[in-house]
Design a protein around this motif. Structure first.
Motif, PDB file in Angstrom:
ATOM      1  N   LEU A   1      -0.662  10.634   9.799  1.00 47.54           N
ATOM      2  CA  LEU A   1       0.119   9.389   9.861  1.00 47.54           C
ATOM      3  C   LEU A   1       0.326   8.748   8.494  1.00 47.54           C
ATOM      4  CD1 LEU A   1      -1.031   7.455  13.065  1.00 47.54           C
ATOM      5  CD2 LEU A   1       1.184   8.516  12.607  1.00 47.54           C
ATOM      6  N   MET A   2      -0.707   8.757   7.654  1.00 48.97           N
ATOM      7  CA  MET A   2      -0.560   8.129   6.340  1.00 48.97           C
ATOM      8  C   MET A   2       0.420   8.907   5.472  1.00 48.97           C
ATOM      9  SD  MET A   2      -2.167   5.422   6.667  1.00 48.97           S
ATOM     10  CE  MET A   2      -1.910   4.837   4.992  1.00 48.97           C
ATOM     11  N   SER A   3       0.428  10.230   5.622  1.00 45.34           N
ATOM     12  CA  SER A   3       1.411  11.029   4.890  1.00 45.34           C
ATOM     13  C   SER A   3       2.816  10.723   5.389  1.00 45.34           C
ATOM     14  CB  SER A   3       1.104  12.523   5.057  1.00 45.34           C
ATOM     15  OG  SER A   3      -0.127  12.859   4.440  1.00 45.34           O
ATOM     16  N   VAL A   4       2.941  10.528   6.700  1.00 49.08           N
ATOM     17  CA  VAL A   4       4.242  10.141   7.263  1.00 49.08           C
ATOM     18  C   VAL A   4       4.679   8.808   6.669  1.00 49.08           C
ATOM     19  CG1 VAL A   4       5.459   9.457   9.369  1.00 49.08           C
ATOM     20  CG2 VAL A   4       3.870  11.394   9.419  1.00 49.08           C
ATOM     21  N   GLY A   5       3.757   7.855   6.633  1.00 50.67           N
ATOM     22  CA  GLY A   5       4.081   6.521   6.154  1.00 50.67           C
ATOM     23  C   GLY A   5       4.474   6.466   4.695  1.00 50.67           C
TER      24      GLY A   5
ATOM     25  N   ASP B   1       0.827  -1.215   0.000  1.00 43.75           N
ATOM     26  CA  ASP B   1       0.000   0.000   0.000  1.00 43.75           C
ATOM     27  C   ASP B   1       0.860   1.264   0.000  1.00 43.75           C
ATOM     28  OD1 ASP B   1       0.910  -0.621   2.475  1.00 43.75           O
ATOM     29  OD2 ASP B   1      -1.011  -0.485   3.504  1.00 43.75           O
ATOM     30  N   HIS B   2       2.096   1.126  -0.538  1.00 48.62           N
ATOM     31  CA  HIS B   2       2.995   2.264  -0.775  1.00 48.62           C
ATOM     32  C   HIS B   2       3.454   2.944   0.511  1.00 48.62           C
ATOM     33  CE1 HIS B   2       2.004   1.769  -4.985  1.00 48.62           C
ATOM     34  NE2 HIS B   2       0.713   1.883  -4.687  1.00 48.62           N
ATOM     35  N   LEU B   3       3.549   2.190   1.585  1.00 49.23           N
ATOM     36  CA  LEU B   3       4.049   2.722   2.843  1.00 49.23           C
ATOM     37  C   LEU B   3       5.514   2.319   3.040  1.00 49.23           C
ATOM     38  CD1 LEU B   3       1.044   1.915   5.228  1.00 49.23           C
ATOM     39  CD2 LEU B   3       1.679   4.164   4.313  1.00 49.23           C
ATOM     40  N   PHE B   4       6.291   3.241   3.568  1.00 50.76           N
ATOM     41  CA  PHE B   4       7.690   2.948   3.858  1.00 50.76           C
ATOM     42  C   PHE B   4       7.862   2.326   5.246  1.00 50.76           C
ATOM     43  CE2 PHE B   4       8.016   6.079   0.474  1.00 50.76           C
ATOM     44  CZ  PHE B   4       9.044   5.569  -0.306  1.00 50.76           C
ATOM     45  N   VAL B   5       6.806   2.331   6.030  1.00 47.97           N
ATOM     46  CA  VAL B   5       6.767   1.642   7.324  1.00 47.97           C
ATOM     47  C   VAL B   5       5.452   0.879   7.398  1.00 47.97           C
ATOM     48  CG1 VAL B   5       8.247   3.242   8.589  1.00 47.97           C
ATOM     49  CG2 VAL B   5       5.812   3.696   8.443  1.00 47.97           C
ATOM     50  N   SER B   6       5.401  -0.129   8.233  1.00 43.96           N
ATOM     51  CA  SER B   6       4.181  -0.932   8.331  1.00 43.96           C
ATOM     52  C   SER B   6       3.088  -0.179   9.081  1.00 43.96           C
ATOM     53  CB  SER B   6       4.473  -2.252   9.055  1.00 43.96           C
ATOM     54  OG  SER B   6       4.759  -2.009  10.426  1.00 43.96           O
TER      55      SER B   6
ATOM     56  N   ALA C   1      10.718   7.422   6.038  1.00 42.70           N
ATOM     57  CA  ALA C   1       9.807   7.377   7.174  1.00 42.70           C
ATOM     58  C   ALA C   1      10.264   6.396   8.246  1.00 42.70           C
ATOM     59  CB  ALA C   1       8.396   7.020   6.704  1.00 42.70           C
ATOM     60  N   GLY C   2      10.852   5.281   7.815  1.00 43.44           N
ATOM     61  CA  GLY C   2      11.270   4.274   8.787  1.00 43.44           C
ATOM     62  C   GLY C   2      12.228   4.838   9.820  1.00 43.44           C
TER      63      GLY C   2
END
Length: 226
Positions: free
Chosen positions: A106-110, A4-9, A115-116
């Motif tokens: 949070l989603m923008s952070v992710g 889902d294009h996140l750099f962290v879970s 981000a990790g």
């Protein structure tokens, strides 16, 4: 990157959110520790615990630095997200406002590159703040506990200390949280300690709260002899 294009879970983002929700209370408690109104969180800027005779400074430098490091980590995260995601709605510059803004985005952070590492920096900074407020008590040193009982802490600080005691094996204080402290005050078992601190600082003597909590638990566990 996740599917889902996140750099962290999502799990890491939820852990971050939980930590961010605690920031306002931690900042209030840290201010007390910085002013050295408590005697548990004393240390140098590297987090090393020191004896009173070794540390005559009028403030707790370790706690102060922990607050500065947390603020810096939050500012870096906000700047990183705004620059990469094209967000112009920036928060105020206080630590609680920065934390609230990050939690709301949070989603923008992710989805922000890097981000990790940023999330880990923030969580590490929050862990250090918690350490400065109430260092671990493992194993429990009777002399240190006796000294801690004479300190004055807010409901947040007492709840943090109670968690440390419970983690060290003293289950008597496992349910001594902020709501419990408030309840003890409401029923007249404890009263705040007056002092020359800010009007909105409500401090209690730790030993009084621990004893009142234990007496109430013992009374609730007594058999009904009627």
């Amino acid at each position: 990157m996740t599917v889902d294009h996140l750099f962290v879970s999502r799990h890491e983002l939820q852990q971050l959110s939980d930590d961010l929700h605690a920031v306002r209370g931690l900042v209030e408690e840290l201010a007390i520790t910085v002013a050295r109104l408590d005697r548990i969180g004393r240390g140098d800027r590297n987090g090393n615990r020191t004896k009173p005779s070794e540390y005559p400074a009028p403030m707790n430098l370790g706690a102060y630095q922990a607050g500065e490091d947390l603020h810096t980590a939050l500012v870096f995260c906000v700047n990183q997200v705004c620059e990469q995601r094209g967000i112009t709605d920036r928060p105020g510059d206080t630590t609680p406002k920065l934390a609230a803004w990050i939690d709301a985005h949070l989603m923008s952070v992710g989805t922000t590159q890097g981000a990790g590492e940023t999330v880990h920096q923030i969580r590490d900074a929050i862990r250090n703040v918690r350490f400065q407020i109430c260092p671990p008590v493992k194993p429990i040193d009777p002399a240190a506990l006796t000294s801690a009982r004479r300190t004055r802490l807010s409901a947040n600080g007492i709840a943090t200390l109670a968690r440390r005691l419970a983690d060290a094996g003293d289950e008597r204080y496992a349910d001594l949280n902020r709501r419990r402290v408030k309840y003890l005050r409401e029923i007249g078992r404890i009263t705040p300690v007056p002092g020359p601190w800010k009007p909105d600082w409500v401090l209690y003597e730790v030993g009084d709260v621990l004893d009142s909590h234990e007496r109430l638990r013992d009374a609730a566990n007594l058999p009904d002899t009627a």
